[in-house]
Write a protein that holds these residues in place. Sequence first.
Motif, PDB file in Angstrom:
ATOM      1  N   LEU A  68      20.566 -17.162 -22.944  1.00 20.36           N
ATOM      2  CA  LEU A  68      19.489 -16.167 -22.830  1.00 20.36           C
ATOM      3  C   LEU A  68      18.673 -16.535 -21.599  1.00 20.36           C
ATOM      4  CD1 LEU A  68      20.382 -15.623 -25.757  1.00 20.36           C
ATOM      5  CD2 LEU A  68      17.979 -15.365 -26.351  1.00 20.36           C
ATOM      6  N   HIS A  69      18.520 -15.575 -20.699  1.00 23.60           N
ATOM      7  CA  HIS A  69      17.809 -15.823 -19.446  1.00 23.60           C
ATOM      8  C   HIS A  69      16.330 -15.460 -19.630  1.00 23.60           C
ATOM      9  CE1 HIS A  69      17.726 -16.297 -15.027  1.00 23.60           C
ATOM     10  NE2 HIS A  69      16.887 -15.266 -15.006  1.00 23.60           N
ATOM     11  N   ILE A  70      15.474 -16.419 -19.300  1.00 26.57           N
ATOM     12  CA  ILE A  70      14.034 -16.272 -19.561  1.00 26.57           C
ATOM     13  C   ILE A  70      13.304 -16.343 -18.215  1.00 26.57           C
ATOM     14  CG2 ILE A  70      12.113 -17.231 -20.904  1.00 26.57           C
ATOM     15  CD1 ILE A  70      14.356 -16.842 -22.815  1.00 26.57           C
ATOM     16  N   ASP A  71      12.734 -15.213 -17.795  1.00 26.34           N
ATOM     17  CA  ASP A  71      12.090 -15.111 -16.482  1.00 26.34           C
ATOM     18  C   ASP A  71      10.586 -15.362 -16.584  1.00 26.34           C
ATOM     19  OD1 ASP A  71      14.202 -14.309 -14.606  1.00 26.34           O
ATOM     20  OD2 ASP A  71      14.368 -12.510 -15.860  1.00 26.34           O
ATOM     21  N   VAL A  72      10.154 -16.482 -16.056  1.00 24.73           N
ATOM     22  CA  VAL A  72       8.726 -16.816 -16.109  1.00 24.73           C
ATOM     23  C   VAL A  72       8.102 -16.563 -14.729  1.00 24.73           C
ATOM     24  CG1 VAL A  72       7.039 -18.633 -16.582  1.00 24.73           C
ATOM     25  CG2 VAL A  72       9.182 -18.544 -17.900  1.00 24.73           C
ATOM     26  N   VAL A 111      16.113 -20.959 -18.387  1.00 24.05           N
ATOM     27  CA  VAL A 111      14.755 -20.595 -17.963  1.00 24.05           C
ATOM     28  C   VAL A 111      14.649 -20.587 -16.433  1.00 24.05           C
ATOM     29  CG1 VAL A 111      12.304 -21.189 -18.114  1.00 24.05           C
ATOM     30  CG2 VAL A 111      13.807 -21.525 -20.114  1.00 24.05           C
ATOM     31  N   HIS A 112      14.220 -19.459 -15.897  1.00 26.13           N
ATOM     32  CA  HIS A 112      14.104 -19.236 -14.451  1.00 26.13           C
ATOM     33  C   HIS A 112      12.617 -19.193 -14.104  1.00 26.13           C
ATOM     34  CE1 HIS A 112      14.824 -16.051 -11.017  1.00 26.13           C
ATOM     35  NE2 HIS A 112      14.390 -17.208 -10.547  1.00 26.13           N
ATOM     36  N   LEU A 113      12.152 -20.252 -13.449  1.00 33.54           N
ATOM     37  CA  LEU A 113      10.725 -20.341 -13.123  1.00 33.54           C
ATOM     38  C   LEU A 113      10.433 -19.714 -11.772  1.00 33.54           C
ATOM     39  CD1 LEU A 113       9.746 -23.974 -14.230  1.00 33.54           C
ATOM     40  CD2 LEU A 113       9.681 -21.834 -15.544  1.00 33.54           C
ATOM     41  N   MET A 114       9.694 -18.626 -11.804  1.00 29.66           N
ATOM     42  CA  MET A 114       9.208 -18.019 -10.554  1.00 29.66           C
ATOM     43  C   MET A 114       7.714 -18.299 -10.494  1.00 29.66           C
ATOM     44  SD  MET A 114      11.462 -14.569 -10.906  1.00 29.66           S
ATOM     45  CE  MET A 114      11.785 -14.935 -12.627  1.00 29.66           C
ATOM     46  N   ILE A 115       7.412 -19.591 -10.384  1.00 29.24           N
ATOM     47  CA  ILE A 115       6.010 -20.022 -10.407  1.00 29.24           C
ATOM     48  C   ILE A 115       5.780 -21.066  -9.312  1.00 29.24           C
ATOM     49  CG2 ILE A 115       5.816 -19.600 -12.893  1.00 29.24           C
ATOM     50  CD1 ILE A 115       5.960 -22.605 -13.394  1.00 29.24           C
ATOM     51  N   VAL A 166      24.211 -15.794 -10.614  1.00 33.81           N
ATOM     52  CA  VAL A 166      23.636 -14.757  -9.748  1.00 33.81           C
ATOM     53  C   VAL A 166      22.718 -13.872 -10.579  1.00 33.81           C
ATOM     54  CG1 VAL A 166      24.113 -12.953  -8.050  1.00 33.81           C
ATOM     55  CG2 VAL A 166      25.764 -14.801  -8.378  1.00 33.81           C
ATOM     56  N   ASP A 167      21.596 -13.484  -9.980  1.00 36.52           N
ATOM     57  CA  ASP A 167      20.522 -12.806 -10.719  1.00 36.52           C
ATOM     58  C   ASP A 167      19.947 -11.654  -9.905  1.00 36.52           C
ATOM     59  OD1 ASP A 167      18.371 -12.199 -12.342  1.00 36.52           O
ATOM     60  OD2 ASP A 167      17.342 -14.121 -12.072  1.00 36.52           O
ATOM     61  N   GLY A 168      20.045 -10.440 -10.479  1.00 40.14           N
ATOM     62  CA  GLY A 168      19.411  -9.276  -9.867  1.00 40.14           C
ATOM     63  C   GLY A 168      20.393  -8.159  -9.555  1.00 40.14           C
TER      64      GLY A 168
HETATM   65 ZN    ZN Z   1      15.813 -14.388 -13.420  1.00 43.25          ZN
END
Ligand code: ZN
Length: 214
Positions: free
Chosen positions: A30-34, A63-67, A172-174
């Motif tokens: 499960l991909h979790i976008d923060v 978990v994908h941290l965009m922080i 790959v994401d998006g």
């Molecule tokens: Zn993502």
Amino acid sequence: MIVSPSILSCDFGNIEKETKMLHDSHADWLHIDVMDGNFVPNISFGFPILKAVSKYTDKVLDVHLMISNPDAYIDEFAKCGAQILTVHFETCTHLHRTIQQIKNKGMKAGVALNPHTPIHVLDEILPELDLVLIMSVNPGFGGQKFIQASVEKVQKIKSIIDNKGLDIIIEVDGGVNLETGKQLAGAGANALVAGSFVFNSDSPSQTIDKLKQL
Ligand code: ZN
Ligand code: DX5
């Protein structure tokens, strides 16, 4: 193909139902976008959602941290059940240290690259990584158009990884759908994130199955 549906596009009013649906599907992770509203121009969610999701599934939480300053939160993400923690190259001044901290907490370590970031920036750190996340949209929102140049970027990183004899997942994401996913699979991707394509479909679990067959 590893398939990691992004819960960013799910119905948060029914997080229990949505998580159970993914749990019962053939999704691998499960991909979790923060998102923090600083590194990216959007705010998503944080620890409480991660804890809620982990109550209803024991699948791998990717978990994908965009922080900005991800180092400050590594411990807490481990405590909340993250098994893969991916940080953005663009947010880490001391990336090697960040990667070691993630691994010391028992998680797999990933590094994400924005569409404009060349892959050669990973040359020295590559042997330390479990996963490379190639962004095929500019991070911040679900439902954006796939950036076609990402396919060639995947080919390049795949050949570097193979030449070095490394065992690293290329995710790959998006903008992933069956058409772009097929191109990415051909280029050497072994994990695909899909948000809107899964959750906007009539049958998310069947859509996951189709992605898995790529
Ligand atoms: Zn993502
Ligand atoms: C974008 C996020 C993605 C997003 C993908 O910044 O990192 O994970 O959920 O959404 P889709 O699959 O709709 O492009």
